[in-house]
Design a protein around this motif. Structure first.
Motif, mmCIF file in Angstrom:
data_model
loop_
_atom_site.group_PDB
_atom_site.id
_atom_site.type_symbol
_atom_site.label_atom_id
_atom_site.label_comp_id
_atom_site.label_asym_id
_atom_site.label_seq_id
_atom_site.Cartn_x
_atom_site.Cartn_y
_atom_site.Cartn_z
ATOM 1 N N GLU A 238 0.832 -1.206 0.000
ATOM 2 C CA GLU A 238 0.000 0.000 0.000
ATOM 3 C C GLU A 238 0.864 1.253 0.000
ATOM 4 O O GLU A 238 0.631 2.200 -0.750
ATOM 5 C CB GLU A 238 -0.906 -0.030 1.228
ATOM 6 N N LYS A 239 1.900 1.248 0.854
ATOM 7 C CA LYS A 239 2.775 2.418 0.933
ATOM 8 C C LYS A 239 3.592 2.585 -0.342
ATOM 9 O O LYS A 239 3.832 3.703 -0.808
ATOM 10 C CB LYS A 239 3.692 2.305 2.148
ATOM 11 N N ALA A 240 4.029 1.457 -0.908
ATOM 12 C CA ALA A 240 4.787 1.521 -2.160
ATOM 13 C C ALA A 240 3.920 2.119 -3.256
ATOM 14 O O ALA A 240 4.372 2.950 -4.048
ATOM 15 C CB ALA A 240 5.270 0.131 -2.561
ATOM 16 N N LYS A 241 2.651 1.712 -3.282
ATOM 17 C CA LYS A 241 1.747 2.226 -4.305
ATOM 18 C C LYS A 241 1.555 3.727 -4.158
ATOM 19 O O LYS A 241 1.518 4.472 -5.136
ATOM 20 C CB LYS A 241 0.396 1.509 -4.186
ATOM 21 N N GLU A 242 1.435 4.185 -2.899
ATOM 22 C CA GLU A 242 1.304 5.617 -2.644
ATOM 23 C C GLU A 242 2.545 6.371 -3.120
ATOM 24 O O GLU A 242 2.462 7.422 -3.735
ATOM 25 C CB GLU A 242 1.098 5.863 -1.145
ATOM 26 N N LYS A 243 3.728 5.796 -2.800
ATOM 27 C CA LYS A 243 4.972 6.458 -3.171
ATOM 28 C C LYS A 243 5.111 6.565 -4.681
ATOM 29 O O LYS A 243 5.716 7.497 -5.197
ATOM 30 C CB LYS A 243 6.167 5.687 -2.605
ATOM 31 N N TYR A 244 4.557 5.575 -5.403
ATOM 32 C CA TYR A 244 4.748 5.528 -6.843
ATOM 33 C C TYR A 244 3.621 6.202 -7.624
ATOM 34 O O TYR A 244 3.618 6.175 -8.840
ATOM 35 C CB TYR A 244 4.871 4.077 -7.299
ATOM 36 N N LYS A 245 2.654 6.796 -6.908
ATOM 37 C CA LYS A 245 1.535 7.432 -7.604
ATOM 38 C C LYS A 245 2.003 8.460 -8.622
ATOM 39 O O LYS A 245 1.462 8.584 -9.710
ATOM 40 C CB LYS A 245 0.608 8.115 -6.590
ATOM 41 N N PHE A 246 3.019 9.228 -8.250
ATOM 42 C CA PHE A 246 3.469 10.319 -9.105
ATOM 43 C C PHE A 246 4.060 9.812 -10.412
ATOM 44 O O PHE A 246 4.107 10.543 -11.403
ATOM 45 C CB PHE A 246 4.507 11.187 -8.384
ATOM 46 N N ILE A 247 4.503 8.545 -10.451
ATOM 47 C CA ILE A 247 5.081 8.006 -11.687
ATOM 48 C C ILE A 247 4.014 7.941 -12.766
ATOM 49 O O ILE A 247 4.239 8.354 -13.909
ATOM 50 C CB ILE A 247 5.710 6.621 -11.431
ATOM 51 N N LYS A 248 2.829 7.441 -12.410
ATOM 52 C CA LYS A 248 1.735 7.392 -13.377
ATOM 53 C C LYS A 248 1.374 8.800 -13.840
ATOM 54 O O LYS A 248 1.102 9.030 -15.015
ATOM 55 C CB LYS A 248 0.521 6.714 -12.755
ATOM 56 N N SER A 249 1.357 9.724 -12.884
ATOM 57 C CA SER A 249 1.024 11.105 -13.226
ATOM 58 C C SER A 249 2.047 11.689 -14.200
ATOM 59 O O SER A 249 1.693 12.381 -15.151
ATOM 60 C CB SER A 249 0.973 11.949 -11.944
ATOM 61 N N TYR A 250 3.326 11.362 -13.963
ATOM 62 C CA TYR A 250 4.384 11.866 -14.847
ATOM 63 C C TYR A 250 4.205 11.334 -16.268
ATOM 64 O O TYR A 250 4.224 12.092 -17.243
ATOM 65 C CB TYR A 250 5.747 11.446 -14.298
ATOM 66 N N PHE A 251 4.013 10.029 -16.393
ATOM 67 C CA PHE A 251 3.878 9.445 -17.725
ATOM 68 C C PHE A 251 2.595 9.901 -18.418
ATOM 69 O O PHE A 251 2.534 9.946 -19.647
ATOM 70 C CB PHE A 251 3.933 7.914 -17.643
ATOM 71 N N SER A 252 1.576 10.245 -17.635
ATOM 72 C CA SER A 252 0.321 10.696 -18.246
ATOM 73 C C SER A 252 0.463 12.056 -18.913
ATOM 74 O O SER A 252 -0.408 12.466 -19.685
ATOM 75 C CB SER A 252 -0.790 10.752 -17.199
ATOM 76 N N SER A 253 1.559 12.775 -18.624
ATOM 77 C CA SER A 253 1.768 14.077 -19.261
ATOM 78 C C SER A 253 2.332 13.942 -20.678
ATOM 79 O O SER A 253 2.544 14.929 -21.354
ATOM 80 C CB SER A 253 2.706 14.951 -18.415
ATOM 81 N N PHE A 254 2.572 12.694 -21.109
ATOM 82 C CA PHE A 254 3.051 12.432 -22.471
ATOM 83 C C PHE A 254 2.020 11.583 -23.217
ATOM 84 O O PHE A 254 1.456 10.649 -22.649
ATOM 85 C CB PHE A 254 4.380 11.671 -22.458
ATOM 86 N N THR A 255 1.797 11.916 -24.478
ATOM 87 C CA THR A 255 0.905 11.087 -25.306
ATOM 88 C C THR A 255 1.676 10.362 -26.398
ATOM 89 O O THR A 255 1.207 9.358 -26.917
ATOM 90 C CB THR A 255 -0.188 11.944 -25.958
ATOM 91 N N ASP A 256 2.843 10.881 -26.756
ATOM 92 C CA ASP A 256 3.648 10.268 -27.813
ATOM 93 C C ASP A 256 4.911 9.625 -27.255
ATOM 94 O O ASP A 256 5.972 9.665 -27.875
ATOM 95 C CB ASP A 256 4.039 11.332 -28.863
ATOM 96 N N ASP A 257 4.782 9.036 -26.079
ATOM 97 C CA ASP A 257 5.924 8.414 -25.417
ATOM 98 C C ASP A 257 5.821 6.892 -25.599
ATOM 99 O O ASP A 257 5.003 6.234 -24.957
ATOM 100 C CB ASP A 257 5.917 8.775 -23.930
ATOM 101 N N ILE A 258 6.643 6.341 -26.471
ATOM 102 C CA ILE A 258 6.567 4.913 -26.790
ATOM 103 C C ILE A 258 6.785 4.050 -25.562
ATOM 104 O O ILE A 258 6.106 3.041 -25.364
ATOM 105 C CB ILE A 258 7.607 4.557 -27.885
ATOM 106 N N ILE A 259 7.721 4.432 -24.717
ATOM 107 C CA ILE A 259 8.083 3.564 -23.587
ATOM 108 C C ILE A 259 6.991 3.458 -22.538
ATOM 109 O O ILE A 259 6.995 2.543 -21.716
ATOM 110 C CB ILE A 259 9.398 4.025 -22.922
#
Length: 598
Positions: A238-259
């Motif tokens: 649960e804590k790991a998921k909370e810590k990693y929330k921002f990663i999804k948010s970061y990647f969501s700021s790109f639409t043409d990011d293949i990786i």
């Protein structure tokens, strides 16, 4: 990116026990632990020294007796069995004997009647008539003399056992709490409350109770140790998921990011996950594809190592692995490690143009954070040249232009981003902010009103865009519409409760609006609690403490912000604040002079 101070979160690897650790996992303990599972050793170490040593001794003794039992030695410990419910008496407690002297006979009569009601309840319980059992236990509680702590705790615990059979977990927890208040070392009540907390999803409280049980039992009961192991794993994940929330948010700021795109069909086999969520086997022996699979499973701590395997092998996906590894280096704040990987991707002329453009955007954003605007501008311009239909280029370059106060160019970039990606809520909100900044700087009231109307349209069209509310709140604060600004920050917090920066801005609003210092500091402290790497929060707190005359605390806050600084210029600014606080401290000591305080 909002006009607010950028805050970079850090990836923190959560200490989640592996599938092989813990009770019954079949794993091996680390060196020097004497075979103790990691969580059990942590509990032992966390207890007072003598208690911890005693727990380890009891555990070792149990192991020896188990071995003796395996040899047929009758002196071994009896196997722990399931706790029986209900019970006749509670665990004895010091000083719990029946009182002597006048009135004792009357008390015993009351206690006898209470015991009779309890015994009747036990019969109903064994017959599966739990509602009737509850009524009897309730009668026993009402009849029992209040000074009979141990007996009374038994009645509460028995009633909790009946509530447990009816799956009334709140009532179970409440009755067990009463029992523990009356008899603090009542193992059965503590364990039943732990189980109730587990059902109520109160993991922290469950862990506290089951930890107490494990210590009181000397780590000898398999049932309680299994529950502790289970809840620790759940808490860790649960804590790991909370810590990693921002990663999804970061990647969501790109639409043409293949990786960041999901794995393509055929890249992975049809084999099922194992029970611990390990990555699926991929058809090719590729570190990059394994990293992608881990990314889909949010198992982020393995991504850099898998990418490194692909890069070292110069595999088919080397360019993708370089970009993915660089991205995670940036996310953990290691720009020095990220730059060589980004440089290499950009120089690979044969690489997919989307990969090269994405690498340029990320390097340009890194330069922007390091306050190197010329290098940042060059990278964004190069990205636009090689991939002119990439909306991400214009979105991120527009953010740079806002920071450089090149508002007209920023608006043009946001317009191009919106043309290519009409549903980009972030670009539309940031365009409104750029227009507002332009109107505010030019003191053009009609344009200010138009920009404010634009914000209203954005949050109406995109009610789930937290950035829209946050930027609108900043504009409303400028216009001294404090009440409405506070509402916008609240909506932003509802959408993103873990965004520390929003709490800082809301805290500053309380100071400006209501001069409510306590509430302001409470909100900024909340920001630090949410993200202990929020340099903006530490800097703001330090500035407020200077104004309050608390120089030592201010210096401590500035030093924490300095340790999190992302550029030399930012660090220089923070050092200047810290030096000013030091100077005021020395002047106060030498001359007794102090500046006005809040």
């Amino acid at each position: 990116m909002a006009a607010s101070k950028p805050v970079e979160a850090a990836v923190v690897a959560a200490a989640v026990p592996s599938s092989g650790s813990g009770v019954g996992g079949g794993g091996t303990a680390g060196p020097g632990t004497g075979g103790l599972p990691r969580w059990q050793l942590a509990l032992a170490v966390g207890a007072p020294l003598l208690l911890g040593a005693g727990a380890i001794y009891l555990w070792s003794r149990q192991q020896r007796r188990r071995e003796a039992r395996g040899r047929g030695d009758a002196s071994g410990l009896k196997r722990n069995s399931e706790r029986k419910t209900p019970e006749g008496r509670a665990s004895p407690a010091p000083g719990s004997g029946h009182p002597e002297g006048p009135g004792a006979h009357l008390d015993m009569n009351s206690l006898d009647r209470a015991q009779a009601a309890k015994n009747k309840g036990n019969k109903y319980f064994k017959a599966g008539k739990y509602e009737q059992a509850i009524q009897c236990y309730t009668e026993a509680i009402s009849l029992c003399p209040t000074e009979k702590n141990v007996d009374l705790s038994t009645f509460y615990q028995n009633r909790a056992a009946a509530f447990e059979q009816l799956q009334k977990w709140k009532e179970v927890a409440q009755d067990c709490t009463k029992a523990v208040e009356l008899n603090p070392k009542y193992v059965k009540a503590l364990f039943r409350r732990a189980k109730a907390h587990e059902k109520l999803d109160n993991k922290k409280e469950c862990l506290e109770d089951v930890t107490a049980v494990c210590i009181l039992e000397g780590f000898q009961n398999q049932q309680s140790m299994l529950l502790a192991d289970k809840v620790l794993k759940l808490l860790g994940k649960e804590k790991a998921k909370e810590k990693y929330k921002f990663i999804k948010s970061y990647f969501s700021s790109f639409t043409d990011d293949i990786i960041s795109q999901p794995m393509l069909k055929g890249e992975k086999s049809d084999e099922d996950k194992d029970k611990e969520g390990e990555a699926l086997e991929v058809k090719e022996n590729s570190g990059y594809l394994k990293a992608k699979q881990y990314m889909e499973e949010e198992n982020y701590d393995k991504i850099i190592s898998e990418c490194s395997k692909e890069i070292d092998a110069e595999g088919k996906y080397m360019a993708e692995a370089l970009l993915l590894r660089a991205t995670f280096y940036l996310l953990i704040g290691n720009a020095n490690a990220a730059k060589p990987d980004l440089d290499k991707v950009i120089s690979l002329k044969e690489a997919n143009v989307k990969l090269r453009a994405n690498a340029l955007i990320k390097r340009g954003s890194m330069y922007m954070q390091q306050q190197q605007p010329l290098l940042s501008t060059q990278d964004f311009n190069m990205a636009a040249d090689i991939d002119p239909q990439n909306a991400d280029v214009y979105h991120h370059r527009g953010q740079l232009k806002i920071l450089l106060d090149q508002v007209e160019e920023a608006v043009a970039d946001f317009d191009e981003c919106i043309r290519l990606r009409p549903e980009s809520a972030l670009a539309q909100a940031q365009k409104c902010f750029a227009l507002y900044r332009q109107a505010y700087t030019g003191n053009n009231s009609s344009q200010i009103q138009a920009a404010m109307k634009g914000f209203e349209e954005v949050i109406k069209k995109f009610p789930r865009c937290a950035e829209g509310y946050a930027l609108y709140a900043q504009a409303l604060t400028d216009q001294q519409q404090f009440g409405k600004a506070d509402e916008m920050y609240d909506k932003c917090i509802d959408l993103e409760p873990d965004n520390a920066t929003t709490y800082v801005h809301k805290g500053l609003l309380q100071l400006q609006w209501k001069q409510d210092l306590d509430r302001g500091l409470e909100l900024i402290s909340k920001a630090i609690e949410i993200d202990n790497k929020c340099d903006f929060a530490y800097e703001t707190m330090g500035t407020i403490e200077v104004q309050r005359g608390n120089m030592e605390k201010a210096i401590d806050m500035f030093n924490k912000a300095i340790n999190l600084a992302k550029s030399e210029m930012e660090m220089a600014h923070l050092y200047s604040l810290c030096d000013a606080a030091h100077a005021q401290t020395e002047v106060a000591k030498k001359y007794g002079l102090k500046p006005p305080t809040l």
